[in-house]
Write an enzyme that holds these catalytic residues in place. Sequence first.
Site, PDB file in Angstrom:
ATOM      1  N   ARG A  15       0.885  -1.173   0.000  1.00 48.51           N
ATOM      2  CA  ARG A  15       0.000   0.000   0.000  1.00 48.51           C
ATOM      3  C   ARG A  15       0.912   1.210   0.000  1.00 48.51           C
ATOM      4  O   ARG A  15       1.765   1.338   0.874  1.00 48.51           O
ATOM      5  CB  ARG A  15      -0.883  -0.037   1.252  1.00 48.51           C
ATOM      6  CG  ARG A  15      -1.707   1.218   1.492  1.00 48.51           C
ATOM      7  CD  ARG A  15      -2.825   1.310   0.463  1.00 48.51           C
ATOM      8  NE  ARG A  15      -3.842   2.258   0.830  1.00 48.51           N
ATOM      9  CZ  ARG A  15      -3.771   3.562   0.648  1.00 48.51           C
ATOM     10  NH1 ARG A  15      -2.694   4.105   0.133  1.00 48.51           N
ATOM     11  NH2 ARG A  15      -4.778   4.339   0.976  1.00 48.51           N
ATOM     12  N   ARG A  38      -0.939  -5.519   4.742  1.00 49.77           N
ATOM     13  CA  ARG A  38      -0.119  -5.054   3.622  1.00 49.77           C
ATOM     14  C   ARG A  38       1.046  -4.217   4.148  1.00 49.77           C
ATOM     15  O   ARG A  38       0.914  -3.514   5.144  1.00 49.77           O
ATOM     16  CB  ARG A  38      -0.938  -4.180   2.671  1.00 49.77           C
ATOM     17  CG  ARG A  38      -2.072  -4.888   2.003  1.00 49.77           C
ATOM     18  CD  ARG A  38      -2.868  -3.948   1.135  1.00 49.77           C
ATOM     19  NE  ARG A  38      -3.491  -2.912   1.948  1.00 49.77           N
ATOM     20  CZ  ARG A  38      -4.380  -2.034   1.491  1.00 49.77           C
ATOM     21  NH1 ARG A  38      -4.735  -2.044   0.219  1.00 49.77           N
ATOM     22  NH2 ARG A  38      -4.901  -1.130   2.288  1.00 49.77           N
ATOM     23  N   GLU A  97     -11.052   5.283  -5.811  1.00 52.32           N
ATOM     24  CA  GLU A  97     -11.355   3.861  -5.955  1.00 52.32           C
ATOM     25  C   GLU A  97     -11.668   3.575  -7.419  1.00 52.32           C
ATOM     26  O   GLU A  97     -12.082   4.461  -8.162  1.00 52.32           O
ATOM     27  CB  GLU A  97     -12.553   3.489  -5.076  1.00 52.32           C
ATOM     28  CG  GLU A  97     -12.320   3.736  -3.598  1.00 52.32           C
ATOM     29  CD  GLU A  97     -11.175   2.919  -3.025  1.00 52.32           C
ATOM     30  OE1 GLU A  97     -11.010   1.746  -3.421  1.00 52.32           O
ATOM     31  OE2 GLU A  97     -10.442   3.458  -2.185  1.00 52.32           O
TER      32      GLU A  97
END
Length: 184
Positions: A80, A122, A88
């Site tokens: 990330r 992540r 998005e």
Amino acid sequence: MDKTRTIYRSVQRGVRYIRHRRIVLFWGVAAASLSLPWIWPEFAATGEQVATGSGECRVLKIYDGDTITVSCSGKQERVRLYCIDTPEMEQRPWGQRSRDHLRQMMPQRVRIIEHDRDQYGRLVGEVMAGQTSLNLAMVEAGQAAMYPQYCSEARYRRANEAAREAGRGVWAEPGLQQRPWEWR
């Protein structure tokens, strides 16, 4: 006989003294290395630890403008991008534009500077292509916004303001694409 015992005892004391000095030295170095990051923040691992053993990772996939998968020393890692948030994919066309922009400028090999792990496990990191931060380049191009909840770095704030004032990328039109965290 007494002379031999005296010499033997003094040698034993000397050995104990040397061992004692080694133990004191060991614990002194251990204490210094453990406390140094708090005393002198530049020595902290955060922001400097490379997630790869060798320093280079191969880019395997770009999901969207702020999430990629890399292979570092044979280990796959989902990353990330630190300090940024992009629209998005459902925020059409902004999410696709952001992803495509990242794909366009992403080389096949990058270096990852680890900052943290997120709630999904992540790696949160800064993606470097040579000396260039691709995270910062996304903000400068207006394809990502600085994520104020997770970032307080001045360089990202300056880049975000410059892109907004110039009307680049997501800042070209008003809307929630500029602040994906509000759209979600």
